[in-house]
Design an enzyme around this catalytic site. Structure first.
Site, short mmCIF file in Angstrom:
data_model
loop_
_atom_site.label_atom_id
_atom_site.label_comp_id
_atom_site.label_asym_id
_atom_site.label_seq_id
_atom_site.Cartn_x
_atom_site.Cartn_y
_atom_site.Cartn_z
N PRO A 2 0.84 -1.20 0.00
CA PRO A 2 0.00 0.00 0.00
C PRO A 2 0.87 1.25 0.00
O PRO A 2 1.85 1.32 0.74
CB PRO A 2 -0.79 -0.10 1.30
N GLU A 3 0.54 2.22 -0.84
CA GLU A 3 1.28 3.47 -0.83
C GLU A 3 0.54 4.46 0.08
O GLU A 3 -0.50 4.14 0.64
CB GLU A 3 1.45 3.97 -2.28
N LYS A 52 3.78 5.89 4.96
CA LYS A 52 3.16 4.57 5.08
C LYS A 52 2.93 4.16 6.53
O LYS A 52 2.63 3.01 6.83
CB LYS A 52 4.03 3.54 4.35
N ARG A 277 13.48 -3.20 -6.59
CA ARG A 277 12.11 -2.97 -7.07
C ARG A 277 12.16 -2.67 -8.56
O ARG A 277 13.14 -2.11 -9.07
CB ARG A 277 11.48 -1.77 -6.34
#
Ligand code: ZN
Length: 290
Positions: A2-3, A52, A277
């Site tokens: 989740p951002e 976050k 990433r």
């Protein structure tokens, strides 16, 4: 993962459901038993998010309405998830780290400060699989927040700090956008998309990105992330650039579109791994400067 938009949205959902109410806290899995015991029988008075990180403030039932003396601090990480519901909570299942249940009818002693509380009726929130879940003092919250860069979703987010930290580094701008001490809340999707929208090559060194470009990136993130809080998902494309695609398919310019034609120029979207990433960009629209 989740951002920041989803964490901010979750803070709002928890405020709506639990705000102003006394809750019973438990840790059916046992790993958070001591923390749950500290929170149980106290009242949810605040919810907040920075990047976050999610914060839920608690105070004794009779205390002044908005002052929290304990904070639940949660970082969902890769696997964490909050499930919210109303009515009798289900039988606990799986690795249930924390369960919060409103005490029935407690909305009546709201004190009137939290007009956004849910009103009567049982509400519950279940937390599974977070990377971090602990109880902090107000000072402990300050320490966590001091390690984070500015958050474009926060009113106190200072873009000058973001600009200064990017320009102080020779790391790539793509890496820096994901460093939570440079900018809080941005993850892989916003990173790829905002670089595309700025026509910025991802491997540009931070110190080589002009301040006005970084200010524009910040402003763009503010707008995109606010829309992401409202929608509960990330959409960065202008309707005219979606080529008739709907929903998730048309939502992004480059994220997870490796090999597909760029929506603007038709060049195949490139991908590479950076700090573990996947990165996506258009080699033509985001050609290196100079
Ligand atoms: Zn392109």
């Amino acid at each position: 993962v989740p951002e920041g938009n989803l964490v901010r949205r979750l803070a709002g959902d928890l405020r709506r459901d639990l705000g102003g109410r006394v809750v019973e806290a438990s840790s059916p899995q046992g790993r958070f038993a001591a923390g749950a015991a500290l929170l149980s029988g106290t009242r949810v008075v605040r919810t907040d998010a920075h990047g976050k990180h999610l914060f839920v403030g608690f105070a004794p039932p009779g205390a002044p309405a908005r002052r929290a003396d304990h904070w639940l601090h949660v970082h969902l990480g890769l696997y964490g998830k909050f499930t919210l519901g109303s009515g009798e909570p289900p039988e606990p299942w799986g690795a249930l780290r924390l369960r919060l249940v409103t005490d029935d009818g407690a909305a009546a002693d709201d004190g009137g400060e939290d007009g956004d509380g849910a009103g009567a009726g049982l509400r519950w929130a279940d937390l599974r699989g977070p990377t971090a879940c602990d109880v902090l003092t107000p000072h402990g919250v300050d320490l966590v927040r001091a390690r984070l860069g500015p958050d474009p979703l926060r009113r106190d987010g200072d873009p000058a700090v973001f600009v200064q930290r990017v320009q102080a580094s020779r790391a790539t701008v793509a890496a820096l956008l994901m460093h939570q001490d440079v900018l809080a809340g941005v993850g892989n999707i916003y990173r790829a998309e905002v670089l595309f929208r700025a026509r910025l090559h991802p491997y540009t060194a931070g110190r080589d990105v002009p301040a006005p470009v970084l200010m524009a990136v910040w402003e763009d993130l503010r707008v995109l992330m606010r829309a992401g809080v409202r929608a509960g998902r990330i959409v960065t494309t202008a309707p005219a650039d979606r080529g008739g695609q709907r929903g998730r398919e048309g939502a992004h310019y480059v994220y997870r579109r490796a090999g597909l034609p760029c929506r603007v120029c038709g060049t195949p979207v490139a991908t590479a791994e950076l700090e573990g990433r996947n990165l996506f960009w258009c080699p033509r629209c985001q050609a290196p400067a100079g």
